[in-house]
Every structure is written in C-alpha cells, then in structure tokens.
Design a protein around this motif. Structure first.
Motif, mmCIF file in Angstrom:
data_model
loop_
_atom_site.group_PDB
_atom_site.id
_atom_site.type_symbol
_atom_site.label_atom_id
_atom_site.label_comp_id
_atom_site.label_asym_id
_atom_site.label_seq_id
_atom_site.Cartn_x
_atom_site.Cartn_y
_atom_site.Cartn_z
ATOM 1 N N LEU A 88 -31.081 -15.839 -6.794
ATOM 2 C CA LEU A 88 -30.447 -14.753 -6.443
ATOM 3 C C LEU A 88 -29.583 -14.351 -6.021
ATOM 4 N N ASN A 89 -29.484 -15.390 -3.864
ATOM 5 C CA ASN A 89 -28.373 -15.714 -3.741
ATOM 6 C C ASN A 89 -26.959 -15.278 -4.216
ATOM 7 N N TYR A 90 -27.156 -16.075 -5.117
ATOM 8 C CA TYR A 90 -25.884 -16.509 -5.672
ATOM 9 C C TYR A 90 -25.522 -15.292 -6.407
ATOM 10 N N LEU A 91 -26.054 -13.954 -6.927
ATOM 11 C CA LEU A 91 -26.182 -12.610 -7.250
ATOM 12 C C LEU A 91 -25.813 -11.597 -6.155
ATOM 13 N N LYS A 92 -26.527 -12.311 -5.159
ATOM 14 C CA LYS A 92 -25.782 -11.321 -4.379
ATOM 15 C C LYS A 92 -24.659 -11.979 -3.373
ATOM 16 N N ASP A 93 -24.212 -13.282 -3.650
ATOM 17 C CA ASP A 93 -22.637 -13.383 -2.908
ATOM 18 C C ASP A 93 -21.643 -12.662 -3.589
ATOM 19 N N LYS A 94 -21.830 -12.806 -5.273
ATOM 20 C CA LYS A 94 -20.594 -12.608 -6.174
ATOM 21 C C LYS A 94 -20.929 -11.169 -5.694
ATOM 22 N N GLU A 95 -22.041 -10.318 -5.707
ATOM 23 C CA GLU A 95 -21.837 -8.850 -5.533
ATOM 24 C C GLU A 95 -20.585 -8.664 -3.944
ATOM 25 N N ALA A 96 -21.109 -9.599 -3.380
ATOM 26 C CA ALA A 96 -20.368 -9.038 -2.155
ATOM 27 C C ALA A 96 -19.347 -9.651 -1.935
ATOM 28 N N ILE A 97 -18.330 -10.813 -2.606
ATOM 29 C CA ILE A 97 -17.256 -10.498 -2.835
ATOM 30 C C ILE A 97 -16.708 -9.565 -3.524
ATOM 31 N N ASP A 98 -17.388 -9.075 -4.781
ATOM 32 C CA ASP A 98 -16.947 -8.148 -5.733
ATOM 33 C C ASP A 98 -16.258 -6.860 -4.765
ATOM 34 N N LEU A 99 -17.358 -6.396 -3.570
ATOM 35 C CA LEU A 99 -17.231 -6.117 -2.779
ATOM 36 C C LEU A 99 -15.832 -5.862 -1.527
ATOM 37 N N ALA A 100 -15.853 -6.702 -1.635
ATOM 38 C CA ALA A 100 -14.784 -7.612 -0.758
ATOM 39 C C ALA A 100 -13.483 -7.711 -1.249
ATOM 40 N N VAL A 101 -13.545 -7.703 -2.472
ATOM 41 C CA VAL A 101 -11.897 -8.005 -2.924
ATOM 42 C C VAL A 101 -11.628 -5.918 -3.840
ATOM 43 N N ARG A 102 -12.571 -5.759 -3.560
ATOM 44 C CA ARG A 102 -12.530 -3.860 -4.085
ATOM 45 C C ARG A 102 -11.510 -3.132 -2.801
ATOM 46 N N GLN A 103 -12.710 -3.328 -0.676
ATOM 47 C CA GLN A 103 -11.981 -3.218 -0.297
ATOM 48 C C GLN A 103 -10.809 -3.942 0.233
ATOM 49 N N ALA A 104 -10.150 -5.168 0.564
ATOM 50 C CA ALA A 104 -9.723 -5.935 1.309
ATOM 51 C C ALA A 104 -8.409 -4.547 -0.510
ATOM 52 N N TYR A 105 -8.206 -4.650 -1.423
ATOM 53 C CA TYR A 105 -7.652 -4.441 -2.641
ATOM 54 C C TYR A 105 -6.968 -2.662 -2.233
ATOM 55 N N TYR B 293 8.169 -7.450 2.683
ATOM 56 C CA TYR B 293 7.637 -6.474 2.077
ATOM 57 C C TYR B 293 7.850 -7.653 1.176
ATOM 58 N N LEU B 294 6.786 -8.117 0.127
ATOM 59 C CA LEU B 294 6.140 -8.406 -0.727
ATOM 60 C C LEU B 294 5.249 -7.884 -1.871
ATOM 61 N N ALA B 295 5.851 -7.681 -2.991
ATOM 62 C CA ALA B 295 5.314 -6.573 -4.121
ATOM 63 C C ALA B 295 3.902 -7.584 -4.639
ATOM 64 N N PHE B 296 2.205 -6.455 -4.406
ATOM 65 C CA PHE B 296 1.397 -7.551 -5.321
ATOM 66 C C PHE B 296 1.398 -6.993 -6.280
ATOM 67 N N ASP B 297 1.542 -7.733 -7.414
ATOM 68 C CA ASP B 297 1.337 -6.870 -8.888
ATOM 69 C C ASP B 297 0.392 -6.969 -9.698
ATOM 70 N N GLN B 298 -0.691 -7.902 -9.363
ATOM 71 C CA GLN B 298 -2.467 -7.921 -9.680
ATOM 72 C C GLN B 298 -3.330 -7.397 -10.252
ATOM 73 N N ASP B 299 -3.601 -6.560 -11.215
ATOM 74 C CA ASP B 299 -4.867 -5.269 -11.192
ATOM 75 C C ASP B 299 -5.783 -5.343 -10.341
ATOM 76 N N MET B 300 -6.594 -4.778 -10.031
ATOM 77 C CA MET B 300 -8.145 -5.004 -9.804
ATOM 78 C C MET B 300 -8.670 -6.003 -10.175
ATOM 79 N N GLY B 301 -8.815 -5.452 -11.771
ATOM 80 C CA GLY B 301 -9.559 -6.542 -13.094
ATOM 81 C C GLY B 301 -9.494 -8.269 -12.416
#
Length: 470
Positions: A327-344, A227-235
């Motif tokens: 638009l692809n840049y914005l779409k991928d940025k949104e996908a990254i935002d979602l991926a980080v949130r889901q994994a977090y 177990y290694l604690a993850f101490d960074q917040d979502m933002g």
C-alpha cells in the motif's frame, strides 16, 4: 589553481574566500553552488551514514550464518558428606556452525543486501533533493536581487518626481497637495525597498546554509536566468518518474524485504541443524592431581513442534507488514504522479507568463514616460504619474517572477521525474564520503578557533596543490 577549479575540486569554501586577497566576495555560479552543497552539506552527511548502518547490518546477518567460537573456563569446589573436598578446573573451546536454519539466515542475509541497496538509493535521492533546494535558493536570491533593483529604480523615479514637483510648487505652478502626495509615494517606495533588501539577505542566508559555508560571507552570484525550452510531454515525464524515482525503488525494496521477513518467520515451523566441535581439558588438583583431555563433535537437531501459536503470529505479522509495504508503494506512486503533474502545470503556466509579460514591460515603460512628460508640461495629473509608475513596477516584477518561476518549476519537474545527477555532480558528491580536506585544515590550523588569514591561505594553497597532483 584558479578559484573555479578549487570549487570543483571540493576545497572548503571558507578557505577559498580567505585565500583571496582582502577576503572579497567570490564569484559563484549555479553549478559551482550545487557542487559545493553536494560536497559539504551536513544533512547529506547524516543521510549517507545510513549506508554505513546498512553495511554493518549485512555483516551481522552474514556472521549469524557463519562459524562461532566460544571459550569457557570453570573453577569448581565440591564437598560431599563423608568425603574429601575436591577442587578442579575445566577449560573448553567450542565451535558451532549452523547447517540448516529453515531458510531463516539466508532470508536475513538477502534482506540485509537489499537494505544496503536501499540506503544507497536514499542517499542518491537526498542528493537530488539537495540539488533542487540549491537551485531554488540560488534563483530565489537572484530574483530578490532583481527585485531590489526594481524597488531602487522606483525610489529613484519618485525622488526625481518629488524634486520636480517641489520646484514647480516653488514656482507657483503646482499645488501643495501634489508635493505632499509625491512625498508619501516616495516614502512608500522606500519601505518596499527596505523589505526587498531584507528579503535578499534572507535568501542569501538560505543559500549559504545549503552550501554549509560561513554564514556571513558575501556572495556574488554569476548565473542569471536563461530560457531553456522543456520539450517533453506529461506522459513521458510520468513514465520516466515511475522507472527512475529512487524513493519508489526503495519502496519496491522494502516490499521485497517484507517477503524475506515472511520467510524468516516461517522458518519457525522447520527444524534447525547445527554442527558443534569442541576441545576440553580438565584438571583435578585436590585431594589428588589428575589431568584429562578430550574432543567432541556433534550434529544437533532442534525442532519446535508446538509453541502455542507464537510462530503463526509472527508469520501473520510479517504478512501484514508486507501488505502495508504494498500500500505504501501504491501511495507513493500516486504522490509522485501528483507531484509531476503539479510541477509540470506550474512550469507551463510560468512559461506562458514569461512570454506574455515581455511586451507589458515595454508598454509600461512608455506609459510612465508619457505620464511624466505630460505632468512636466502641465497637462497631466499626479494620479497619472502614480498609476503609471506602479504599473511599471508591477510589470517588471511580474516579468522577473515569471522568469525565475519557470527556472524553479523546470528544476522541480526534473526532480519529480527522478533525473539523476550529472557526471560532474556525482564526482562532487563522491568527495562527501571522506573528510580529508577538513582533517588537513584542522591539522594545519591546530585546535584554536582563532585562525588567521595567512594560515588559512596556506591550507587552501596546499589543498589546491594536492588536487593538482592527482
């Protein structure tokens, strides 16, 4: 050189296994597995070839803006009415240099340079994804191994209970139905054990595939959950991802390439200027012999003042492609935002489950012990034994699942953030660029597919010696 040092040096894993006496299973830590995959994964090799393609595209773009030389040789025969036939041969060499292309060649070169950078970023992202896949496969295999242990212990407990019930039945203190029920539960437990063992083999096969090693070689995984604690917040995670995700940087590069494509298209509105220099030699050899030599130099201007809207259409097409890239840049940025949130969120959930299931295991163990002892004393019921054992198995499996879920989701968060490889992993990945080890092995073993343990051991020793001399 020891096995661990060989693995870090990128020596082929199969050679290492065969170089060990008896070809026994080699110990493999998680870090060594990651390094091996980065060194010899076939999919990563395919991705890396994109860098070569981008480099050649840059060479082509630069060549288009440089000097070009052409050679011509013409043999001709002419026969006119009322005149003799004339035979001649003309040889010429011409050099051309574009002086001005309206910015087309310069935009093409800049776009190709961006393409080289993007290809490198894509390889880096593929390396990060491969690392995540290896971590998941490694922990999946460990979880499956622990699950086999739990299922085996359950079988042992039911076997012990079945033996006890059979003895009590023989003594006349228990009913036949208790024997039948305990036998059914033992059979069900064995079914779960068989499934768990098969799952373990499947997970090992998945791991071997990422490592690109012999698909039937035994593996001994040595890195357990820690177990290694993850101490960074979502933002913080999101801000880091926006700055460091390689695929997002590639999207920015594609947007810049489309801007250069617009410049290339608009160059069609402008003139082009070329410098030409030539040498020529002409020889007439029938009906008379005559030689002539000459040199030419010219600066040519070409300007298409009307092309029926072709250039305009090309510009509009390039601008549309630029808008799509945005638009692809914005779409991928949104996908990254979602991926980080889901994994977090998944990581935090697994962390909570991990902390809450520890006590549940101890309580389930105590409950199962009490149920078995009460039954032996003639005070408990068969159903109590079954419920307690099932609760104990579930608690242990939940604890194991929470452990490895946390480890996997923590790695997924780091991958979604775009955390780059460590220095050791980059060193391992650099070995993928050359196939020197494979070429050496092939030259030593020959073209035959039937390789002996002794010959492969010699290859491993030579590779290790070469690494030690570096």
């Amino acid at each position: 050189m020891k096995l661990k040092r060989w693995i870090k040096a990128g020596v082929p894993f199969m050679a290492l296994l065969l170089a060990s006496p008896g070809a026994q299973a080699a110990d493999l830590s998680l870090q060594e597995a990651i390094n091996l995959a980065l060194t010899q994964n076939t999919g990563l090799k395919v991705t890396q070839k994109g860098e070569d393609t981008a480099k050649y595209a840059l060479e082509k773009a630069r060549g288009s803006n440089g000097v070009s030389v052409g050679l011509s040789d013409t043999l001709s025969t002419t026969k006119n009415k009322d005149s003799d036939r004339q035979d001649s041969n003309s040889v010429g060499i011409t050099g051309k240099l574009p002086l001005y292309t309206g910015g087309k060649n310069q935009a093409s070169i800049k776009s190709a340079k961006i393409g080289v950078e993007s290809a490198s970023l894509q390889t880096q992202r593929a390396q990060e994804d491969l690392k995540l896949n290896v971590i998941k496969a490694y922990y999946n295999a460990l979880e499956a191994q622990k699950t086999v242990g739990v299922r085996q212990e359950t079988v042992d407990k039911y076997q012990e209970h079945f033996t006890n019930v059979s003895q009590l039945y023989a003594a006349g203190s228990k009913a036949r139905i208790d024997v039948i029920r305990s036998q059914v539960e033992l059979s069900n437990a064995r079914q779960n054990l068989i499934k768990a063992e098969n799952s373990y083999e499947l997970e090992l096969a998945d791991l071997r595939n990422y490592l690109n090693i012999d698909r039937s070689e035994p593996l001994n995984l040595t890195t357990d959950f820690s177990y290694l604690a993850f101490d960074q917040d979502m933002g913080t995670c999101l801000d880091y991802a926006y700055r460091n995700r390689k695929d997002l940087l590639v999207d920015k590069n594609k947007l810049e390439q489309q801007e250069q494509a617009i410049k290339e298209a608009k160059a069609g509105y402008l003139p082009t200027l070329n410098l030409s220099v030539g040498l020529n030699s002409s020889q007439k050899f029938h009906p008379s012999s005559e030689n002539s030599h000459g040199a030419t130099a010219s600066v040519g201007l070409s300007w298409s003042i009307f092309d029926s809207g072709v250039t305009r259409a090309q510009v509009k097409t390039a601008e549309t492609s630029r808008d799509v890239a945005k638009l692809n840049y914005l779409k991928d940025k949104e996908a990254i935002d979602l991926a980080v949130r889901q994994a977090y969120y998944n990581m935090r959930e697994a962390e909570k489950r991990f902390n809450s299931t520890q006590d549940a295991v101890h309580q389930a163990e105590e409950d199962a012990f009490i149920a078995r002892e009460k039954y032996r004393a003639g005070e408990g019921l068969m159903l109590d034994i079954i419920d307690a054992q099932e609760a104990l198995s579930t608690a242990r499996l939940n604890y194991i699942s929470a452990q490895y879920d946390y480890a996997r989701y923590k790695a997924t968060v780091e991958n979604a953030m775009g955390v780059e490889l460590t220095a050791e992993e980059k060193q391992a990945a650099a070995l993928l660029e050359t196939d020197a080890d494979a070429a050496l092995a092939q030259s030593r073993l020959g073209s035959s597919n039937d390789t002996t343990v002794d010959s492969t051991r010699k290859v491993a020793e030579e590779l290790a010696g070469n690494e030690g001399n570096k």
